[in-house]
Scaffold this active site. Sequence first.
Site, PDB file in Angstrom:
ATOM      1  CG  ASP A   1      -6.311 -48.201 -19.248  1.00 47.38           C
ATOM      2  OD1 ASP A   1      -7.366 -47.542 -19.107  1.00 47.38           O
ATOM      3  OD2 ASP A   1      -6.299 -49.353 -19.726  1.00 47.38           O
ATOM      4  N   GLY A   2      -6.980 -46.664 -16.459  1.00 43.20           N
ATOM      5  CA  GLY A   2      -7.543 -47.089 -15.172  1.00 43.20           C
ATOM      6  C   GLY A   2      -8.215 -45.975 -14.386  1.00 43.20           C
TER       7      GLY A   2
ATOM      8  N   GLY B   1     -11.127 -44.527 -14.877  1.00 41.73           N
ATOM      9  CA  GLY B   1     -12.557 -44.809 -14.672  1.00 41.73           C
ATOM     10  C   GLY B   1     -12.758 -45.826 -13.555  1.00 41.73           C
TER      11      GLY B   1
ATOM     12  CB  SER C   1      -7.224 -42.721 -28.311  1.00 38.42           C
ATOM     13  OG  SER C   1      -8.569 -43.137 -28.181  1.00 38.42           O
TER      14      SER C   1
ATOM     15  CG  ASN D   1     -10.128 -41.945 -25.594  1.00 35.97           C
ATOM     16  OD1 ASN D   1      -8.993 -41.622 -25.253  1.00 35.97           O
ATOM     17  ND2 ASN D   1     -10.587 -43.177 -25.363  1.00 35.97           N
TER      18      ASN D   1
ATOM     19  NE  ARG E   1      -7.265 -53.099 -24.773  1.00 29.61           N
ATOM     20  CZ  ARG E   1      -7.904 -53.666 -23.753  1.00 29.61           C
ATOM     21  NH1 ARG E   1      -7.754 -54.945 -23.522  1.00 29.61           N
ATOM     22  NH2 ARG E   1      -8.718 -52.971 -22.984  1.00 29.61           N
TER      23      ARG E   1
HETATM   24  C1  FPP Z   1      -7.861 -43.873 -19.651  1.00 27.19           C
HETATM   25  O1  FPP Z   1      -8.503 -44.389 -18.498  1.00 27.19           O
HETATM   26  C2  FPP Z   1      -7.709 -42.420 -19.537  1.00 27.19           C
HETATM   27  C3  FPP Z   1      -8.116 -41.509 -20.463  1.00 27.19           C
HETATM   28  C4  FPP Z   1      -8.783 -41.888 -21.718  1.00 27.19           C
HETATM   29  C5  FPP Z   1      -7.970 -40.058 -20.232  1.00 27.19           C
HETATM   30  C6  FPP Z   1      -6.636 -39.599 -19.670  1.00 27.19           C
HETATM   31  C7  FPP Z   1      -6.698 -38.144 -19.419  1.00 27.19           C
HETATM   32  C8  FPP Z   1      -6.196 -37.504 -18.342  1.00 27.19           C
HETATM   33  C9  FPP Z   1      -5.413 -38.176 -17.280  1.00 27.19           C
HETATM   34  C10 FPP Z   1      -6.472 -36.047 -18.142  1.00 27.19           C
HETATM   35  C11 FPP Z   1      -5.663 -35.023 -18.791  1.00 27.19           C
HETATM   36  C12 FPP Z   1      -4.246 -35.294 -19.111  1.00 27.19           C
HETATM   37  C13 FPP Z   1      -3.183 -34.470 -18.906  1.00 27.19           C
HETATM   38  C14 FPP Z   1      -1.892 -34.833 -19.554  1.00 27.19           C
HETATM   39  C15 FPP Z   1      -3.237 -33.256 -18.076  1.00 27.19           C
HETATM   40  P1  FPP Z   1      -9.984 -44.946 -18.631  1.00 27.19           P
HETATM   41  O2  FPP Z   1     -10.934 -43.829 -18.439  1.00 27.19           O
HETATM   42  O3  FPP Z   1     -10.142 -45.685 -19.922  1.00 27.19           O
HETATM   43  O4  FPP Z   1     -10.048 -45.932 -17.412  1.00 27.19           O
HETATM   44  P2  FPP Z   1     -10.926 -47.267 -17.302  1.00 27.19           P
HETATM   45  O5  FPP Z   1     -10.336 -48.243 -18.275  1.00 27.19           O
HETATM   46  O6  FPP Z   1     -10.718 -47.668 -15.882  1.00 27.19           O
HETATM   47  O7  FPP Z   1     -12.345 -46.892 -17.608  1.00 27.19           O
END
Ligand code: FPP
Length: 262
Positions: A38-39, A41, A83, A86, A214
């Site tokens: 997470d994080g 964005g 998820s 998402n 969470r």
């Molecule tokens: C959550 O951070 C991150 C995701 C929903 C996407 C994670 C995907 C990757 C790292 C790319 C591909 C993965 C692999 C295994 C190669 P967020 O976007 O919700 O962050 P925020 O809460 O700061 O907005």
Amino acid sequence: MAENRDETGRLAPPRANGTAWDRTGGNAPPRHIAIIMDGNGRWAAKRGLPRTAGHKAGAETFRKIATYCKDIGVKYLTVYAFSTENWKRSETEVSAIMALLKKYLLEAVDTMERDHIRLHFFGDMTPIAPELRRLARETDEITEHLSKDDFQANVCLNYGGRDEILRAARRFAADCAEGRQKPEDLDEAVFSGYLDSAGIPDPELIIRPSGEQRLSNFLLWQSAYAEFYYTDTLWPDFDEAELDRAIAAYQSRDRRFGGVKK
Ligand code: FPP
């Protein structure tokens, strides 16, 4: 084979001094670590970059942390990549995450045999683009040829803990209807065998970076007795030292599994 293994076959940590976790006291190091990445964005926003740049950096962090887990003898690493919720994100963001997954899968097809890395997916792959599904099948086939002792990364894609439990329940019900199972024989072990994580031990440690505390529908069944570690570090900034701190915290926890301390 690498030197410096302990009696359980685990590698000694490359950085066994200072803040690094140690194997002399407390709980044994976890065999299975799960991470909510997470994080991404917020990491991008802080730099005035598009959210997709955060996911790109997050994917590199996944690569770095998976390599470190393998080096220190963690057997399973499970990450939450996408998820069931998402899909609510913009088409640009969803496509960028899928493109990153495709890039890493293509790379995995070429390197997992050489590096002894097993790769497995948790989640409902039905709505995933055919090309990505084909690549996932290909990595599954390579995984089948690798030793069960090799390090295994599990990527949760279109995954939700509730959805996983529902899909497992449906499959069990179908097996009952076809006479392969009996409702009265259902117990935790049998049910676990219907989950995406069948055959994989539950994670002992679940890490969530970025300050959120969470579970967000992650590994609902498997997390029953997991220890949780939260950090304000955003996932793209997460590094080996932070993982060392998480493992050290885990090792110092008093795990009673509902019992009392002797
Ligand atoms: C959550 O951070 C991150 C995701 C929903 C996407 C994670 C995907 C990757 C790292 C790319 C591909 C993965 C692999 C295994 C190669 P967020 O976007 O919700 O962050 P925020 O809460 O700061 O907005």
